[in-house]
Motif scaffolding. Sequence first.
Motif, PDB file in Angstrom:
ATOM      1  N   ILE A 281       0.836  -1.205   0.000  1.00 35.13           N
ATOM      2  CA  ILE A 281       0.000   0.000   0.000  1.00 35.13           C
ATOM      3  C   ILE A 281       0.868   1.252   0.000  1.00 35.13           C
ATOM      4  CG2 ILE A 281      -1.677   1.331   1.336  1.00 35.13           C
ATOM      5  CD1 ILE A 281      -2.835  -1.288   2.333  1.00 35.13           C
ATOM      6  N   ALA A 282       1.924   1.246   0.809  1.00 35.67           N
ATOM      7  CA  ALA A 282       2.815   2.405   0.863  1.00 35.67           C
ATOM      8  C   ALA A 282       3.434   2.684  -0.500  1.00 35.67           C
ATOM      9  CB  ALA A 282       3.900   2.168   1.910  1.00 35.67           C
ATOM     10  N   LEU A 283       3.829   1.638  -1.200  1.00 28.52           N
ATOM     11  CA  LEU A 283       4.411   1.797  -2.538  1.00 28.52           C
ATOM     12  C   LEU A 283       3.373   2.339  -3.512  1.00 28.52           C
ATOM     13  CD1 LEU A 283       6.886   1.365  -4.355  1.00 28.52           C
ATOM     14  CD2 LEU A 283       6.072  -0.968  -4.771  1.00 28.52           C
ATOM     15  N   ALA A 284       2.142   1.812  -3.456  1.00 34.53           N
ATOM     16  CA  ALA A 284       1.077   2.273  -4.350  1.00 34.53           C
ATOM     17  C   ALA A 284       0.737   3.739  -4.095  1.00 34.53           C
ATOM     18  CB  ALA A 284      -0.170   1.402  -4.162  1.00 34.53           C
ATOM     19  N   VAL A 285       0.704   4.146  -2.831  1.00 38.71           N
ATOM     20  CA  VAL A 285       0.409   5.550  -2.499  1.00 38.71           C
ATOM     21  C   VAL A 285       1.508   6.455  -3.032  1.00 38.71           C
ATOM     22  CG1 VAL A 285       0.188   7.201  -0.599  1.00 38.71           C
ATOM     23  CG2 VAL A 285      -0.989   4.996  -0.474  1.00 38.71           C
ATOM     24  N   LYS A 286       2.745   6.012  -2.884  1.00 40.46           N
ATOM     25  CA  LYS A 286       3.871   6.832  -3.335  1.00 40.46           C
ATOM     26  C   LYS A 286       3.860   7.020  -4.839  1.00 40.46           C
ATOM     27  CE  LYS A 286       7.529   9.173  -2.232  1.00 40.46           C
ATOM     28  NZ  LYS A 286       7.406  10.385  -1.396  1.00 40.46           N
ATOM     29  N   LEU A 287       3.455   5.969  -5.577  1.00 40.69           N
ATOM     30  CA  LEU A 287       3.443   6.039  -7.041  1.00 40.69           C
ATOM     31  C   LEU A 287       2.189   6.728  -7.576  1.00 40.69           C
ATOM     32  CD1 LEU A 287       4.754   2.440  -7.879  1.00 40.69           C
ATOM     33  CD2 LEU A 287       6.052   4.589  -7.901  1.00 40.69           C
ATOM     34  N   SER A 288       1.147   6.836  -6.751  1.00 42.22           N
ATOM     35  CA  SER A 288      -0.128   7.381  -7.239  1.00 42.22           C
ATOM     36  C   SER A 288      -0.081   8.886  -7.458  1.00 42.22           C
ATOM     37  CB  SER A 288      -1.257   7.035  -6.269  1.00 42.22           C
ATOM     38  OG  SER A 288      -1.050   7.684  -5.017  1.00 42.22           O
ATOM     39  N   SER A 289       0.667   9.602  -6.618  1.00 38.93           N
ATOM     40  CA  SER A 289       0.752  11.060  -6.742  1.00 38.93           C
ATOM     41  C   SER A 289       1.893  11.555  -5.866  1.00 38.93           C
ATOM     42  CB  SER A 289      -0.564  11.728  -6.325  1.00 38.93           C
ATOM     43  OG  SER A 289      -0.808  11.509  -4.955  1.00 38.93           O
ATOM     44  N   PRO A 290       2.440  12.708  -6.182  1.00 34.91           N
ATOM     45  CA  PRO A 290       3.514  13.257  -5.351  1.00 34.91           C
ATOM     46  C   PRO A 290       3.025  13.551  -3.942  1.00 34.91           C
ATOM     47  CG  PRO A 290       3.370  14.397  -7.460  1.00 34.91           C
ATOM     48  CD  PRO A 290       2.135  13.574  -7.344  1.00 34.91           C
ATOM     49  N   GLY A 291       3.916  13.330  -2.968  1.00 35.82           N
ATOM     50  CA  GLY A 291       3.551  13.624  -1.585  1.00 35.82           C
ATOM     51  C   GLY A 291       3.980  12.504  -0.662  1.00 35.82           C
ATOM     52  N   VAL A 306      -4.247  15.828  22.877  1.00 35.83           N
ATOM     53  CA  VAL A 306      -4.121  15.896  21.418  1.00 35.83           C
ATOM     54  C   VAL A 306      -2.947  15.024  20.950  1.00 35.83           C
ATOM     55  CG1 VAL A 306      -3.721  17.420  19.448  1.00 35.83           C
ATOM     56  CG2 VAL A 306      -5.111  18.214  21.378  1.00 35.83           C
ATOM     57  N   PHE A 307      -3.150  14.309  19.843  1.00 33.90           N
ATOM     58  CA  PHE A 307      -2.086  13.496  19.249  1.00 33.90           C
ATOM     59  C   PHE A 307      -2.222  13.556  17.733  1.00 33.90           C
ATOM     60  CE2 PHE A 307      -5.737  10.780  19.286  1.00 33.90           C
ATOM     61  CZ  PHE A 307      -5.598   9.929  18.207  1.00 33.90           C
ATOM     62  N   ASN A 308      -1.228  13.059  17.034  1.00 32.94           N
ATOM     63  CA  ASN A 308      -1.241  13.002  15.571  1.00 32.94           C
ATOM     64  C   ASN A 308      -1.688  11.612  15.118  1.00 32.94           C
ATOM     65  OD1 ASN A 308      -0.335  15.639  14.942  1.00 32.94           O
ATOM     66  ND2 ASN A 308       1.756  15.058  15.454  1.00 32.94           N
ATOM     67  N   ILE A 309      -2.808  11.559  14.406  1.00 35.14           N
ATOM     68  CA  ILE A 309      -3.313  10.287  13.911  1.00 35.14           C
ATOM     69  C   ILE A 309      -2.687   9.984  12.549  1.00 35.14           C
ATOM     70  CG2 ILE A 309      -5.325  11.242  12.698  1.00 35.14           C
ATOM     71  CD1 ILE A 309      -6.928   8.839  13.699  1.00 35.14           C
ATOM     72  N   TYR A 310      -2.390   8.707  12.308  1.00 41.48           N
ATOM     73  CA  TYR A 310      -1.739   8.301  11.065  1.00 41.48           C
ATOM     74  C   TYR A 310      -2.744   7.637  10.122  1.00 41.48           C
ATOM     75  CZ  TYR A 310       2.517   8.839  13.850  1.00 41.48           C
ATOM     76  OH  TYR A 310       3.507   9.327  14.649  1.00 41.48           O
ATOM     77  N   LYS A 311      -2.645   7.975   8.844  1.00 40.55           N
ATOM     78  CA  LYS A 311      -3.416   7.317   7.793  1.00 40.55           C
ATOM     79  C   LYS A 311      -2.547   7.241   6.538  1.00 40.55           C
ATOM     80  CE  LYS A 311      -8.127   8.857   8.994  1.00 40.55           C
ATOM     81  NZ  LYS A 311      -9.380   9.430   8.438  1.00 40.55           N
ATOM     82  N   PHE A 312      -2.853   6.278   5.668  1.00 41.58           N
ATOM     83  CA  PHE A 312      -2.249   6.315   4.339  1.00 41.58           C
ATOM     84  C   PHE A 312      -2.876   7.486   3.579  1.00 41.58           C
ATOM     85  CE2 PHE A 312      -1.255   1.651   4.855  1.00 41.58           C
ATOM     86  CZ  PHE A 312       0.119   1.810   4.756  1.00 41.58           C
ATOM     87  N   ARG A 313      -2.045   8.263   2.921  1.00 47.43           N
ATOM     88  CA  ARG A 313      -2.558   9.423   2.185  1.00 47.43           C
ATOM     89  C   ARG A 313      -3.445   8.947   1.036  1.00 47.43           C
ATOM     90  NH1 ARG A 313      -0.740  11.980  -2.294  1.00 47.43           N
ATOM     91  NH2 ARG A 313       1.168  10.742  -2.261  1.00 47.43           N
ATOM     92  N   SER A 314      -4.665   9.479   0.993  1.00 44.76           N
ATOM     93  CA  SER A 314      -5.613   9.081  -0.045  1.00 44.76           C
ATOM     94  C   SER A 314      -5.970  10.229  -0.979  1.00 44.76           C
ATOM     95  CB  SER A 314      -6.899   8.533   0.593  1.00 44.76           C
ATOM     96  OG  SER A 314      -7.485   9.512   1.432  1.00 44.76           O
ATOM     97  N   VAL A 338      -5.970   5.339  -6.191  1.00 38.57           N
ATOM     98  CA  VAL A 338      -5.538   4.435  -5.125  1.00 38.57           C
ATOM     99  C   VAL A 338      -6.229   4.817  -3.811  1.00 38.57           C
ATOM    100  CG1 VAL A 338      -3.573   3.708  -3.713  1.00 38.57           C
ATOM    101  CG2 VAL A 338      -3.320   3.917  -6.190  1.00 38.57           C
ATOM    102  N   GLY A 339      -6.315   6.127  -3.574  1.00 36.23           N
ATOM    103  CA  GLY A 339      -6.946   6.596  -2.349  1.00 36.23           C
ATOM    104  C   GLY A 339      -8.411   6.209  -2.261  1.00 36.23           C
ATOM    105  N   ARG A 447     -21.131   1.796   2.060  1.00 41.44           N
ATOM    106  CA  ARG A 447     -21.534   2.757   1.051  1.00 41.44           C
ATOM    107  C   ARG A 447     -21.223   4.197   1.460  1.00 41.44           C
ATOM    108  NH1 ARG A 447     -26.540   4.799   2.644  1.00 41.44           N
ATOM    109  NH2 ARG A 447     -27.550   3.616   4.322  1.00 41.44           N
ATOM    110  N   ASN A 448     -21.075   4.448   2.775  1.00 44.76           N
ATOM    111  CA  ASN A 448     -20.772   5.799   3.227  1.00 44.76           C
ATOM    112  C   ASN A 448     -19.266   6.092   3.256  1.00 44.76           C
ATOM    113  OD1 ASN A 448     -23.440   6.361   3.622  1.00 44.76           O
ATOM    114  ND2 ASN A 448     -23.444   5.860   5.795  1.00 44.76           N
ATOM    115  N   ALA A 449     -18.445   5.091   2.904  1.00 40.64           N
ATOM    116  CA  ALA A 449     -17.009   5.295   2.918  1.00 40.64           C
ATOM    117  C   ALA A 449     -16.570   5.787   1.533  1.00 40.64           C
ATOM    118  CB  ALA A 449     -16.286   3.998   3.282  1.00 40.64           C
ATOM    119  N   TYR A 450     -16.223   7.071   1.455  1.00 42.21           N
ATOM    120  CA  TYR A 450     -15.751   7.619   0.189  1.00 42.21           C
ATOM    121  C   TYR A 450     -14.843   8.812   0.464  1.00 42.21           C
ATOM    122  CZ  TYR A 450     -20.049  10.233   1.158  1.00 42.21           C
ATOM    123  OH  TYR A 450     -21.066  10.934   1.759  1.00 42.21           O
TER     124      TYR A 450
END
Length: 450
Positions: A281-291, A306-314, A338-339, A447-450
């Motif tokens: 997934i990390a490789l696909a995200v990296k190749l999908s768009s800059p960032g 407060v904390f920093n939550i992690y997600k794969f960039r979509s 990919v996102g 269906r609500n996940a978009y």
Amino acid sequence: MRLLDIVVITVCASAALRLEATAAQPGYDNALVAFALLASVFLFPLFGLYQTVRSNILWHCVCAPFVAVVLALVVALLVAIILLDPYRPAGDWFTRWMYLSGLSLVICRIVERSLCLRRAEQGARTRAVAIVGSGAHCRHLLRKVETTPNSIYAVSTIFDTGPEIAAAPGVVPAFRDREGFADFVRRYHVVEVWLALPLSEENTILEFIDLFRNDLVNIRFVPDVSGLALFEGEMVNLDGTSAINLVGSPLSSDALVSKDIFDRVFALLAVFGLAPVLFIIALAVKLSSPGPVLFTQRRKGANGKVFNIYKFRSMRAHETAHGVVKQATRNDPRITLVGAFLRRTSLDELPQFLNVLRGEMSVVGPRPHAIEHDALYQNIVDDYVHRYRIKPGITGWAQVNGFRGETDSVEKMRGRVEHDLYYLSNWSFWLDMRIVVATMFKGLVHRNAY
């Protein structure tokens, strides 16, 4: 500890006997063990092994247990030789038993002392409290806190509800203005408010609950009555004074510990088991768009931390206005191909297992919202802030019941909060397991996940 000492001496005798090559004498050997247990019952208290001490730790945890068990075994041996003549213990069994018992008792004392020190350290963290009340009951409560030895509570201020303000003991400030009282509680981070009021003052109780409705402050009702078990609500003990939790953490400390252990183990297994998937997934995200591969956002955790939550960039990298969070919508142009797949399948949430390992999130719990949304909804949705009484989760009761994705209306948010509060009120290990299983089968794709 008395029972543990008896078990340790008996087990060590059996273990030492198994290592003995010379033929044993079961009847006599068992009699010697019985004499040793009897001697330990009388001798160990003389060495102070069952007293709570805070000094001479080396003596009480190492020297005293070893000397006491050696003396007990020697006395038992002398009694056995006199009463069971010509019995003698076989080979090196007695010496081995003595060393094993001494070492085991020392280890038990060190572990027990470590646990006591840990409890003492936790108790040393004094909790500041504010008391609302008047009359004899309020004064009694103040006196109780001040005179209780090693109390973990310290009264910071009082709010006097009587016709005339009474002098608070010591230098504790007293208020009659509600807003001034609330400002003091917030400014000095008072963690608890005790309502020392008669049962008849229901309106006053409700007013103070409403006054701190958006604060993570524990509010406790401390009535001057007995037999409170007839009332609904969790009974707690505040230095010997009974109280009912009106607003507080819904899970006990033991429940939080067991939940945290499960979270860490589950997250560690998930990270190792899903390592190949995470890499792909990390490789696909990296190749999908800059960032960057990971997207981070500030969220509130347990007790509002407060904390920093992690997600794969979509989404494609884009600028946002400060303090403004725009939720993803259907056919959102910011979302990459990919996102879109990651969001539909909830695979973008997998890096949050790292948050779990860091102790910032749970596997199951109320989903954390953007801080900007918290500020908006806590004044609109009743009891919204109490979602943060425990750590937020990767999945939750609301998510497996259809409340996930965009919250584009107050009704949707109210539904989500209602499910979150139901989870808090009915938490159990098996409910967590039910939610995890439900997430695997019907919560990943929605269906609500978009």
